[in-house]
Design an enzyme around this catalytic site. Structure first.
Site, PDB file in Angstrom:
ATOM      1  N   HIS A   1       0.821  -1.215   0.000  1.00  0.00           N
ATOM      2  CA  HIS A   1       0.000   0.000   0.000  1.00  0.00           C
ATOM      3  C   HIS A   1       0.848   1.256   0.000  1.00  0.00           C
ATOM      4  O   HIS A   1       2.061   1.214   0.200  1.00  0.00           O
ATOM      5  CB  HIS A   1      -0.988   0.001   1.171  1.00  0.00           C
ATOM      6  CG  HIS A   1      -0.380  -0.008   2.540  1.00  0.00           C
ATOM      7  ND1 HIS A   1       0.374   1.028   3.055  1.00  0.00           N
ATOM      8  CD2 HIS A   1      -0.447  -0.933   3.531  1.00  0.00           C
ATOM      9  CE1 HIS A   1       0.730   0.748   4.285  1.00  0.00           C
ATOM     10  NE2 HIS A   1       0.268  -0.445   4.605  1.00  0.00           N
TER      11      HIS A   1
ATOM     12  N   CYS B   1       2.584  -4.817   6.733  1.00  0.00           N
ATOM     13  CA  CYS B   1       2.404  -4.592   5.298  1.00  0.00           C
ATOM     14  C   CYS B   1       3.697  -4.103   4.658  1.00  0.00           C
ATOM     15  O   CYS B   1       4.700  -3.901   5.327  1.00  0.00           O
ATOM     16  CB  CYS B   1       1.305  -3.561   5.071  1.00  0.00           C
ATOM     17  SG  CYS B   1      -0.338  -4.111   5.595  1.00  0.00           S
TER      18      CYS B   1
END
Length: 164
Positions: A122, A139
């Site tokens: 992301h 992430c």
């Protein structure tokens, strides 16, 4: 005359606002795999054995080791797939990684824990600034301009190889 200048200025502003869209198009070679080297903090988008994009990134707040349980701050290691995309992410744009796999679930259950989930590639947070290096909960975080390109280039089902 003033009305005409105002109208032309408003039209120019509207025309350029379309250029700032986070959604891009891509017409290059197909991305056949993504290789993530956690130690080097480099991600490579490949067309077979040819690198077509090389990106620097940040990881979870505990960057060393394979993700084992929910909340450990680690980024998984192994082979996964891009399995979803979120155009309305709280992190600009995001591509979901298919963690946890069956082996991850079994390993976490051995500790009577959840393996966690929601692992993504992301961009940066929409509402606040990133907090230094390795700030995510597991992430892979890239700059917004990079996730815009990656989001356009990568298709669901693309394999992701995450290496230590």
């Amino acid at each position: 005359m003033k009305r005409r200048i105002f109208t032309l200025g408003a039209l120019a502003a509207l025309a350029t606002s379309g250029c700032s869209s986070k959604f891009r198009s891509y017409n290059g070679p197909e991305v056949t795999s993504i290789v993530v080297n956690k130690g080097e903090r480099r991600m490579y988008l490949l067309h077979h054995d040819q690198v077509i994009k090389d990106v620097e990134f940040d990881l979870g707040f505990a960057p060393v080791g394979h993700k084992q349980i929910e909340g450990d701050g680690r980024t998984p290691e192994g082979v996964y797939f891009i399995d979803r995309r979120n155009p309305n992410s709280q992190f600009h744009l995001s591509l979901g990684i298919s963690y946890p796999g069956p082996a991850d679930v079994a390993a976490a259950r051995a500790f009577n824990k959840s393996p966690g989930g929601d692992i993504f590639i992301h961009g940066q947070p929409n509402k606040e600034k990133a907090k230094g290096r390795d700030w995510t909960a597991g992430c892979i975080a890239v700059k917004n301009r990079d996730i815009e390109k990656i989001y356009a280039m990568v298709r669901d089902g693309t394999p992701v190889f995450l290496y230590p």
